[in-house]
Design a protein around this motif. Structure first.
Motif, mmCIF file in Angstrom:
data_model
loop_
_atom_site.group_PDB
_atom_site.id
_atom_site.type_symbol
_atom_site.label_atom_id
_atom_site.label_comp_id
_atom_site.label_asym_id
_atom_site.label_seq_id
_atom_site.Cartn_x
_atom_site.Cartn_y
_atom_site.Cartn_z
ATOM 1 N N LEU A 85 0.611 -1.590 0.135
ATOM 2 C CA LEU A 85 0.400 -0.515 0.103
ATOM 3 C C LEU A 85 0.686 1.380 -0.182
ATOM 4 C CD1 LEU A 85 -2.997 1.009 0.194
ATOM 5 C CD2 LEU A 85 -2.944 0.872 2.663
ATOM 6 N N ARG A 86 2.025 1.463 1.058
ATOM 7 C CA ARG A 86 2.878 2.297 0.846
ATOM 8 C C ARG A 86 3.479 2.444 -0.111
ATOM 9 N NH1 ARG A 86 3.612 4.430 6.090
ATOM 10 N NH2 ARG A 86 2.612 2.920 7.790
ATOM 11 N N PHE A 87 4.479 0.877 -1.424
ATOM 12 C CA PHE A 87 5.345 1.724 -2.576
ATOM 13 C C PHE A 87 5.197 0.890 -3.354
ATOM 14 C CE2 PHE A 87 8.059 0.980 2.177
ATOM 15 C CZ PHE A 87 8.339 2.314 1.953
ATOM 16 N N GLY A 88 3.585 0.617 -3.652
ATOM 17 C CA GLY A 88 3.112 -0.115 -4.724
ATOM 18 C C GLY A 88 3.427 -1.126 -5.111
ATOM 19 N N HIS A 89 4.693 -2.344 -4.543
ATOM 20 C CA HIS A 89 4.492 -3.172 -4.904
ATOM 21 C C HIS A 89 6.133 -3.761 -3.324
ATOM 22 C CE1 HIS A 89 8.177 -2.955 -6.793
ATOM 23 N NE2 HIS A 89 8.089 -3.738 -6.879
ATOM 24 N N THR A 90 5.362 -5.452 -3.597
ATOM 25 C CA THR A 90 6.511 -5.660 -2.316
ATOM 26 C C THR A 90 6.538 -7.065 -1.998
ATOM 27 O OG1 THR A 90 7.372 -5.348 -0.106
ATOM 28 C CG2 THR A 90 4.854 -6.134 -0.676
ATOM 29 N N PHE A 91 7.851 -7.982 -2.372
ATOM 30 C CA PHE A 91 7.676 -9.257 -2.190
ATOM 31 C C PHE A 91 7.516 -10.274 -1.099
ATOM 32 C CE2 PHE A 91 10.319 -6.838 -5.424
ATOM 33 C CZ PHE A 91 9.957 -6.894 -6.586
ATOM 34 N N ILE A 92 7.555 -11.595 -1.565
ATOM 35 C CA ILE A 92 7.772 -12.533 -0.618
ATOM 36 C C ILE A 92 8.312 -13.788 -1.381
ATOM 37 C CG2 ILE A 92 6.441 -14.600 0.863
ATOM 38 C CD1 ILE A 92 3.774 -12.888 0.333
ATOM 39 N N VAL A 93 9.316 -13.958 -0.797
ATOM 40 C CA VAL A 93 10.604 -14.754 -0.959
ATOM 41 C C VAL A 93 10.198 -16.127 0.060
ATOM 42 C CG1 VAL A 93 13.241 -15.124 -1.468
ATOM 43 C CG2 VAL A 93 12.062 -13.411 -1.902
ATOM 44 N N VAL A 94 10.222 -17.355 -0.600
ATOM 45 C CA VAL A 94 9.883 -18.366 -0.067
ATOM 46 C C VAL A 94 11.565 -19.001 0.265
ATOM 47 C CG1 VAL A 94 9.018 -21.055 0.382
ATOM 48 C CG2 VAL A 94 7.963 -18.870 0.026
ATOM 49 N N ASP A 95 12.183 -18.636 0.994
ATOM 50 C CA ASP A 95 12.976 -19.965 1.394
ATOM 51 C C ASP A 95 13.485 -20.997 2.005
ATOM 52 O OD1 ASP A 95 16.299 -19.621 0.832
ATOM 53 O OD2 ASP A 95 17.122 -17.789 2.159
ATOM 54 N N TYR A 96 15.020 -21.453 1.958
ATOM 55 C CA TYR A 96 15.417 -22.717 3.390
ATOM 56 C C TYR A 96 16.307 -22.892 3.544
ATOM 57 C CZ TYR A 96 13.974 -27.278 3.950
ATOM 58 O OH TYR A 96 13.756 -29.015 3.914
ATOM 59 N N PRO A 97 17.148 -23.473 4.365
ATOM 60 C CA PRO A 97 17.890 -22.814 4.739
ATOM 61 C C PRO A 97 19.052 -23.744 4.732
ATOM 62 C CG PRO A 97 16.780 -23.325 6.724
ATOM 63 C CD PRO A 97 16.001 -23.952 5.596
ATOM 64 N N GLN A 98 20.311 -23.319 4.266
ATOM 65 C CA GLN A 98 21.150 -23.846 3.622
ATOM 66 C C GLN A 98 21.569 -25.355 4.256
ATOM 67 O OE1 GLN A 98 25.380 -22.281 3.070
ATOM 68 N NE2 GLN A 98 24.097 -20.222 3.576
ATOM 69 N N ARG A 116 -6.316 -9.078 -3.297
ATOM 70 C CA ARG A 116 -6.882 -9.388 -4.170
ATOM 71 C C ARG A 116 -5.725 -10.550 -4.280
ATOM 72 N NH1 ARG A 116 -11.504 -8.112 -8.355
ATOM 73 N NH2 ARG A 116 -13.488 -8.927 -6.787
ATOM 74 N N SER A 117 -4.368 -9.138 -5.015
ATOM 75 C CA SER A 117 -3.154 -9.424 -4.770
ATOM 76 C C SER A 117 -2.711 -9.720 -3.674
ATOM 77 C CB SER A 117 -2.455 -7.730 -5.003
ATOM 78 O OG SER A 117 -0.685 -8.443 -5.922
ATOM 79 N N LEU A 118 -2.473 -9.439 -2.412
ATOM 80 C CA LEU A 118 -1.964 -10.040 -1.322
ATOM 81 C C LEU A 118 -3.154 -11.517 -1.456
ATOM 82 C CD1 LEU A 118 -0.628 -10.069 0.900
ATOM 83 C CD2 LEU A 118 -2.512 -8.906 1.769
ATOM 84 N N HIS A 119 -4.033 -12.065 -1.448
ATOM 85 C CA HIS A 119 -5.033 -13.061 -1.735
ATOM 86 C C HIS A 119 -4.091 -14.141 -2.414
ATOM 87 C CE1 HIS A 119 -7.461 -16.446 -2.817
ATOM 88 N NE2 HIS A 119 -7.398 -16.879 -1.859
ATOM 89 N N ASP A 120 -3.445 -13.988 -3.959
ATOM 90 C CA ASP A 120 -2.412 -14.367 -4.602
ATOM 91 C C ASP A 120 -1.291 -14.538 -4.705
ATOM 92 O OD1 ASP A 120 -5.106 -14.825 -5.897
ATOM 93 O OD2 ASP A 120 -5.021 -12.815 -7.719
ATOM 94 N N GLY A 121 -0.938 -14.370 -4.008
ATOM 95 C CA GLY A 121 0.731 -13.738 -3.303
ATOM 96 C C GLY A 121 0.931 -14.709 -1.893
ATOM 97 N N LEU A 122 -0.021 -14.354 -1.141
ATOM 98 C CA LEU A 122 -0.167 -15.617 -0.150
ATOM 99 C C LEU A 122 -0.131 -17.356 -0.696
ATOM 100 C CD1 LEU A 122 -2.140 -13.798 2.869
ATOM 101 C CD2 LEU A 122 0.629 -13.911 2.587
ATOM 102 N N GLU A 123 -1.577 -17.601 -1.497
ATOM 103 C CA GLU A 123 -1.941 -18.428 -2.043
ATOM 104 C C GLU A 123 -0.165 -19.011 -2.583
ATOM 105 O OE1 GLU A 123 -5.281 -19.128 -3.925
ATOM 106 O OE2 GLU A 123 -6.131 -19.344 -1.205
ATOM 107 N N ALA A 124 -0.496 -18.554 -3.661
ATOM 108 C CA ALA A 124 1.862 -18.725 -4.215
ATOM 109 C C ALA A 124 2.745 -19.382 -3.810
ATOM 110 C CB ALA A 124 1.869 -17.632 -5.133
ATOM 111 N N ALA A 125 2.530 -18.234 -1.992
ATOM 112 C CA ALA A 125 4.125 -18.749 -1.290
ATOM 113 C C ALA A 125 3.448 -20.051 -0.715
ATOM 114 C CB ALA A 125 3.551 -17.586 -0.031
ATOM 115 N N LEU A 126 2.744 -20.087 -0.120
ATOM 116 C CA LEU A 126 1.869 -22.053 0.231
ATOM 117 C C LEU A 126 1.982 -22.320 -1.018
ATOM 118 C CD1 LEU A 126 -1.759 -20.770 1.743
ATOM 119 C CD2 LEU A 126 0.600 -21.558 2.738
ATOM 120 N N SER A 127 2.125 -22.499 -2.134
ATOM 121 C CA SER A 127 2.712 -23.241 -3.196
ATOM 122 C C SER A 127 4.068 -23.542 -3.064
ATOM 123 C CB SER A 127 2.510 -22.865 -4.749
ATOM 124 O OG SER A 127 2.746 -23.583 -5.607
#
Length: 496
Positions: A120-133, A377-388
């Motif tokens: 909402l502040r900047f226009g877009h942002t990112f979720i990164v799903v990572d895994y420990p080394q 809607r974008s947040l909803h889609d992004g969270l479900e993509a992160a779950l995937s």
């Protein structure tokens, strides 16, 4: 900007450079009074004839009234006025991970709210799903369990994504490379710490696997800075674990801060408020004017008398008429009203020109096209993509779904309207399922309400009631039939 090395991970893309000025404004406005005043002349220009000392005094008197942050917090809170719910299709293993989604104790719903705030502040942002080394090659399964290795989520702001590559993969735009700039603190000496800048590059390798490489800035003995390779790794994913969430999408990884006009208005309000305070500072103190003579020694007080030596001389207090003070105050109030109106405009449908009631807005579906709904809607889609992505790391078939309430204002349904809807159902003018949908939008039915199950129960109850009703006895066979009007004998003819 100075000439850049196109083969270095710190390369700043052209798209980034175009979006950066708006981000800088939003960062300063989000930082409040201290951030705004630290920029001094950027947001409070110095007048051409204004001396530095006078400007600094005016700067100290000026007050930043924050209308931006409360609006962002209120709009974000509307999306989360009811907690988002995980679907029954989310695997239990992932549900357990979501309780501490970033390995820092953050619940996934709180993490989602932070993502929405940034979008909402900047226009877009990112979720990164990572895994420990990975652990050393000789590690056992017990070592794996003890280490607690599992997927986790990270949140990156758009200011951190400095360059990227997009390619057409099977007819769709896909992210094939992206670089995030990170700033971390590491221990230095016995008690100290040092700030280190590093660049984390995610890319698809030749085998089509998502891989990463880390670079760090290192200062040598000659005080020159070099960027050195600091590690790398390969994941099991066939796509980059990077999910953008948009607040105002302009293109793939291109956006504009949706509340930038509000930030501009807030800066204008700051400048107008500064002018108003400055003129009040001047006009509150009357000036004693002596006309036609010079007085070497002057005593001013309630019990003092001053003789004027020259004939025709005069002495009086001169004050500002105050006409401009009212105009300045009105300008400040007008700006505050415009800022409030802009915040409410985030809830209105795109291109709406007339005001409608909250009930009309929901029933007519206008809320479905609002800017806030697009973000949700974008947040909803992004969270479900992160779950995937999370599920892929865990070798699960799916990540599952998430549901959000779209009743952002937490409104209740007008009783008169509800009664009218119920009557329409009774008159067979409206399906009962439609009324249920409206009531669900207003939060007047339980979150776990199942329309199909409810309809089946209603039909079953109708059958039971119908079976329990007494049956009217039939007329006996061969018995007398009720008289018919057309079978009656003709009326007698009246006598002449």
């Amino acid at each position: 900007m100075t000439e850049q090395n196109q083969n270095s991970p710190d390369y700043i893309s052209l798209a980034y450079q175009q979006m950066a000025p708006a981000w800088a404004l939003i960062e300063d406005v989000s930082g409040g009074q201290d951030a705004i005043k630290s920029q001094q002349r950027v947001y409070l220009p110095q007048e051409p004839a204004e001396k530095d000392e006078m400007y600094q005094r005016r700067l100290q008197r000026s007050l930043w009234c924050d209308h931006f942050n409360p609006t962002v917090e209120a709009l974000t809170g509307m999306i989360f006025n009811k907690s988002p719910q995980l679907g029954d299709d989310v695997p239990q293993a992932i549900k357990s991970d979501l309780e501490n989604i970033d390995l820092s104790g953050t619940h996934w719903a709180v993490f989602a709210q932070e993502v929405a705030d940034a979008a909402l502040r900047f226009g877009h942002t990112f979720i990164v799903v990572d895994y420990p080394q990975a652990l050393p090659e000789n590690a056992t399964a017990a070592d794996e369990r003890a280490a607690g290795r599992r997927p986790f989520w990270l949140h990156y702001l758009p200011q951190q994504a400095i360059n990227w590559r997009i390619q057409n993969v099977q007819g769709q735009q896909a992210l094939t490379r992206i670089t995030f700039r990170e700033t971390i603190l590491e221990p230095f000496g016995e008690f100290g710490e040092q700030e280190i800048t590093q660049w984390r590059v995610w890319y698809l390798n030749e085998a089509g696997r998502a891989a990463w490489q880390l670079f760090r800035a290192t200062t040598g003995l000659d005080h020159t800075t070099a960027i050195l390779d600091a590690g790398s790794g390969v994941t099991s994913l066939r796509r980059l674990p990077v999910v953008p969430v948009y607040g105002h999408k302009k293109g793939f990884l291109l956006s504009a801060p949706p509340l930038k006009p509000l930030a501009d208005l807030n800066v204008t309000h700051y400048q107008s408020e500064s002018d108003q305070r400055n003129i009040l500072h001047v006009t509150r103190v009357p000036i004693l004017a002596i006309i036609g003579t010079e007085i070497e020694e002057l005593t001013v007080g309630a019990n003092s008398i001053q003789n004027l030596p020259e004939p025709g001389s005069d002495m009086k207090w001169v004050e500002h008429s105050g006409a401009s003070i009212g105009a300045g105050r009105q300008d400040v109030l007008d700006l505050e009203a415009r800022m409030l109106q802009f915040g409410l405009g985030m809830l209105a449908p795109d291109g709406a020109r007339s005001q409608v009631t909250a009930t009309q807005s929901l029933i007519e579906g206008t809320a479905q096209t609002s800017k806030l709904t697009r973000l949700a809607r974008s947040l909803h889609d992004g969270l479900e993509a992160a779950l995937s992505l999370h599920a892929e790391y865990r070798s699960l078939a799916q990540g599952g779904s998430i549901s959000f309430s779209d009743n952002y204002l937490g409104l209740t349904l007008d009783p008169a309207l509800l009664a009218q809807l119920v009557q329409m159902v009774r008159d067979d003018q409206l399906p009962v399922q439609t009324v249920w949908q409206i009531m669900l939008k207003f939060g007047q039915l339980p979150d776990d309400f199942d329309p199909e199950q409810a309809l089946a129960l209603i039909l079953e109850n109708k059958k039971k009631l119908s079976a329990a009703m007494p049956v009217q006895p039939a007329a006996p066979v061969g018995g007398p039939l009720p008289a018919r009007r057309d079978a009656l004998p003709p009326a007698p003819t009246p006598a002449a």
